[in-house]
Design an enzyme around this catalytic site. Structure first.
Site, PDB file in Angstrom:
ATOM      1  N   PRO A 284     -18.085  20.323   1.024  1.00 21.93           N
ATOM      2  CA  PRO A 284     -17.642  18.985   0.596  1.00 21.93           C
ATOM      3  C   PRO A 284     -17.968  18.768  -0.875  1.00 21.93           C
ATOM      4  O   PRO A 284     -19.130  18.660  -1.265  1.00 21.93           O
ATOM      5  CB  PRO A 284     -18.447  18.043   1.501  1.00 21.93           C
ATOM      6  CG  PRO A 284     -19.635  18.832   1.915  1.00 21.93           C
ATOM      7  CD  PRO A 284     -19.237  20.268   1.935  1.00 21.93           C
ATOM      8  N   ASP A 460     -21.932  20.846  -4.137  1.00 23.38           N
ATOM      9  CA  ASP A 460     -21.811  20.901  -2.681  1.00 23.38           C
ATOM     10  C   ASP A 460     -22.699  19.810  -2.094  1.00 23.38           C
ATOM     11  O   ASP A 460     -23.930  19.897  -2.143  1.00 23.38           O
ATOM     12  CB  ASP A 460     -22.236  22.283  -2.183  1.00 23.38           C
ATOM     13  CG  ASP A 460     -22.017  22.482  -0.689  1.00 23.38           C
ATOM     14  OD1 ASP A 460     -21.849  21.469   0.027  1.00 23.38           O
ATOM     15  OD2 ASP A 460     -22.027  23.640  -0.240  1.00 23.38           O
ATOM     16  N   HIS A 461     -22.072  18.770  -1.523  1.00 22.40           N
ATOM     17  CA  HIS A 461     -22.828  17.614  -1.053  1.00 22.40           C
ATOM     18  C   HIS A 461     -23.638  17.911   0.216  1.00 22.40           C
ATOM     19  O   HIS A 461     -24.427  17.075   0.656  1.00 22.40           O
ATOM     20  CB  HIS A 461     -21.878  16.443  -0.798  1.00 22.40           C
ATOM     21  CG  HIS A 461     -22.474  15.114  -1.128  1.00 22.40           C
ATOM     22  ND1 HIS A 461     -23.833  14.902  -1.257  1.00 22.40           N
ATOM     23  CD2 HIS A 461     -21.901  13.903  -1.353  1.00 22.40           C
ATOM     24  CE1 HIS A 461     -24.068  13.637  -1.540  1.00 22.40           C
ATOM     25  NE2 HIS A 461     -22.911  13.002  -1.613  1.00 22.40           N
ATOM     26  N   ARG A 462     -23.459  19.086   0.807  1.00 21.87           N
ATOM     27  CA  ARG A 462     -24.294  19.445   1.961  1.00 21.87           C
ATOM     28  C   ARG A 462     -25.736  19.671   1.545  1.00 21.87           C
ATOM     29  O   ARG A 462     -26.660  19.395   2.309  1.00 21.87           O
ATOM     30  CB  ARG A 462     -23.756  20.715   2.631  1.00 21.87           C
ATOM     31  CG  ARG A 462     -22.406  20.563   3.291  1.00 21.87           C
ATOM     32  CD  ARG A 462     -21.917  21.892   3.831  1.00 21.87           C
ATOM     33  NE  ARG A 462     -21.754  22.885   2.776  1.00 21.87           N
ATOM     34  CZ  ARG A 462     -21.362  24.144   2.980  1.00 21.87           C
ATOM     35  NH1 ARG A 462     -21.101  24.556   4.214  1.00 21.87           N
ATOM     36  NH2 ARG A 462     -21.231  24.983   1.973  1.00 21.87           N
ATOM     37  N   VAL A 464     -26.755  19.202  -2.064  1.00 18.81           N
ATOM     38  CA  VAL A 464     -27.071  18.499  -3.309  1.00 18.81           C
ATOM     39  C   VAL A 464     -26.701  17.029  -3.128  1.00 18.81           C
ATOM     40  O   VAL A 464     -25.529  16.694  -2.944  1.00 18.81           O
ATOM     41  CB  VAL A 464     -26.302  19.090  -4.511  1.00 18.81           C
ATOM     42  CG1 VAL A 464     -26.629  18.316  -5.779  1.00 18.81           C
ATOM     43  CG2 VAL A 464     -26.638  20.563  -4.684  1.00 18.81           C
TER      44      VAL A 464
END
Length: 490
Positions: A284, A460-462, A464
């Protein structure tokens, strides 16, 4: 006796399964040495020179230039004992007692297979029955078990003669029937039927008669057919004009009406597409932006260019941006990580392999500077210069693109202010460095003309969070706004 060795296409790195034969550097009859470059291949990542694992004489070229073959497919045959005497053949009816049939070295070197040379085929068969030991061919081992599926260049159809590329020069040795690519079917057999005035009209208008669909009786091309084809190709009906730079024509197939060219997806473009789709639909993406005054960075660049220590390297604002990102990673090491979906783990890297996205004629590649966190500014400038020069020459090795941890893409070189870059697979963040422009800016309470750029950081919002990504980008901007900040952090 002659000893024939067939060299199978090796895995040129990181589990690649196929490659295209770009250019042979040897011909049948040539004497080769161990580790001599014999062929250039194109993989999904780069151009690679393959060395010969044996010394001897080339007896057969098994794969034509332009053919794509699977790893493990024999591509060349070498006689590793060219001075050995051929064994005596059995007596043949009509020959006198003691008459022996020999295969001369000259015939063998020319790739000639004389009738009755059963001993040569026996030698080849014996060689092929022996499972080859792993040979160190400098670029990898991996031999595939399955046979090759050949996809000759231009298999999608025939281009009109006016725009089709010239046929490649055939290799000195004939390719066996089992290895030869299937010939393409011509669009229309025989000479095009047209009256002399129609042929002259076609020449005057620059129309290729092979590209014209005939409507006359018996398949004859009429004057109206030629005029209609010419109208289709006129500049006002096409987006590309005669004489435009259209490099894809050399590897593509032009449609019958001349309005489109189809080019197979392969090599770097194919690999890039697969990686970007996987990245876009797996991680994401979130992107944050920052506009920053980089006037002091531009002054630093000018000073470095005048410094004798930097005389032999190329100094650009990208160098300072790369150094700023390395400093930000040091302050926020959590950004230097990857997501392991299979193990359901976050992998934090204790090293920084800094990727530099490079646009090349073959597509986008992202080589990386190994252990960039250990390099001083001069060493980093040298490494970046070598990396980009190699990439643009199409010589980036698979190892140079492996194990990157974070990337910089310089969209400013194209005059672009900013963008939302897609993550390089296996990385948590990528920095886009935009164009530097002179703009009005409030500096010390007054509006002045300053050098300004825009930065964008995708992550990467998983693994960060928005706070971490924003702090990293703010730190990069702080160094670009005031490079002296690096002394405080470094």
């Amino acid at each position: 006796m002659p000893t024939y060795q067939q060299f199978p296409l090796p895995d040129a790195g990181e589990g690649l399964t196929e490659a295209e034969i770009v250019e042979w550097h040897v011909a049948v009859g040539d004497t080769v040495e161990v580790n001599q470059t014999i062929v250039e291949i194109e993989t999904a990542k780069s151009l690679v020179d393959l060395p010969c694992p044996w010394a001897g004489v080339v007896t057969r070229i098994l794969v034509e230039t332009g053919t794509t073959v699977d790893v493990g497919t024999p591509i060349i045959e070498i006689d590793t004992d060219p001075t050995g005497a051929a064994p005596a053949a059995p007596e043949v009816a009509g020959q006198g007692a003691g008459s022996v049939h020999h295969v001369g070295g000259a015939e063998r070197h020319r790739g000639v297979e004389p009738g009755g040379s059963d001993e040569i085929e026996a030698a080849r068969a014996a060689a092929s029955d022996v499972t080859p030991a792993r040979e160190a061919v400098l670029v990898g081992y991996g031999l595939a078990d399955a046979g090759a599926t050949r996809r000759p260049r231009g298999a999608q159809g025939d281009a009109p003669a006016a725009v089709a590329s010239a046929p490649a020069t055939a290799p000195p040795a004939a390719v066996p029937a089992s290895a030869a690519p299937a010939p393409t079917t011509p669009a229309r057999a025989g000479r095009v039927l047209a009256k002399p005035p129609v042929r002259k009209l076609a020449r005057d208008l620059g129309v290729d008669l092979d590209s014209v669909s005939p409507t006359g009786p018996g398949g004859i091309v009429t004057r109206e057919d030629v005029l209609g084809r010419a109208a289709q190709a006129e500049a006002r009906t096409l987006a590309t004009y005669p004489g435009d730079d259209m490099p894809w024509l050399a590897s593509g197939t032009v449609s019958a009406d001349g309005r489109a060219t189809r080019v197979p997806v392969k090599s770097v473009r194919k690999r890039t597409a697969e990686a970007m789709v996987a990245s876009a639909f797996t991680a994401p993406h979130v992107t944050v932006f920052h506009t920053v005054d980089v006037t002091r960075t531009m002054k630093l660049v000018e000073k470095l260019r005048a410094d004798r220590d930097f005389a032999d390297v190329r100094v650009t604002p990208l160098l300072i941006a790369a150094k700023a990102l390395l400093l930000a990673v040091r302050r926020h090491p959590e950004i230097n990580a990857s997501w392991d979906e299979a193990a359901q783990e976050i992998v934090y890297k204790h090293y920084v392999n800094l990727g530099i996205a490079a646009a090349t004629p073959r597509g986008l590649v992202v080589p990386n500077v190994k252990d960039a966190h250990r390099l001083g500014l001069l060493e980093l400038a040298t490494a970046l210069g070598e990396l980009t020069a190699t990439a643009r020459a199409g010589r980036t090795s698979p190892a140079d693109m492996a194990d990157g941890t974070i990337t910089v893409t310089n969209v400013g070189v194209f005059g672009i202010d900013t963008g939302t870059p897609i993550l390089n697979p296996g990385e948590a963040a990528i920095l886009a460095f935009g164009a530097i422009r002179l703009q009005p800016w409030v500096h010390k309470g007054k509006v002045k003309v300053r050098h300004v750029t825009q930065l964008a950081l995708s992550f990467d919002h998983r693994l960060v969070d928005g706070g971490l990504g924003s702090r990293v980008l703010a730190d990069v901007a702080a160094v670009l706004a005031d490079p002296a900040q690096a002394l405080v952090w470094g």
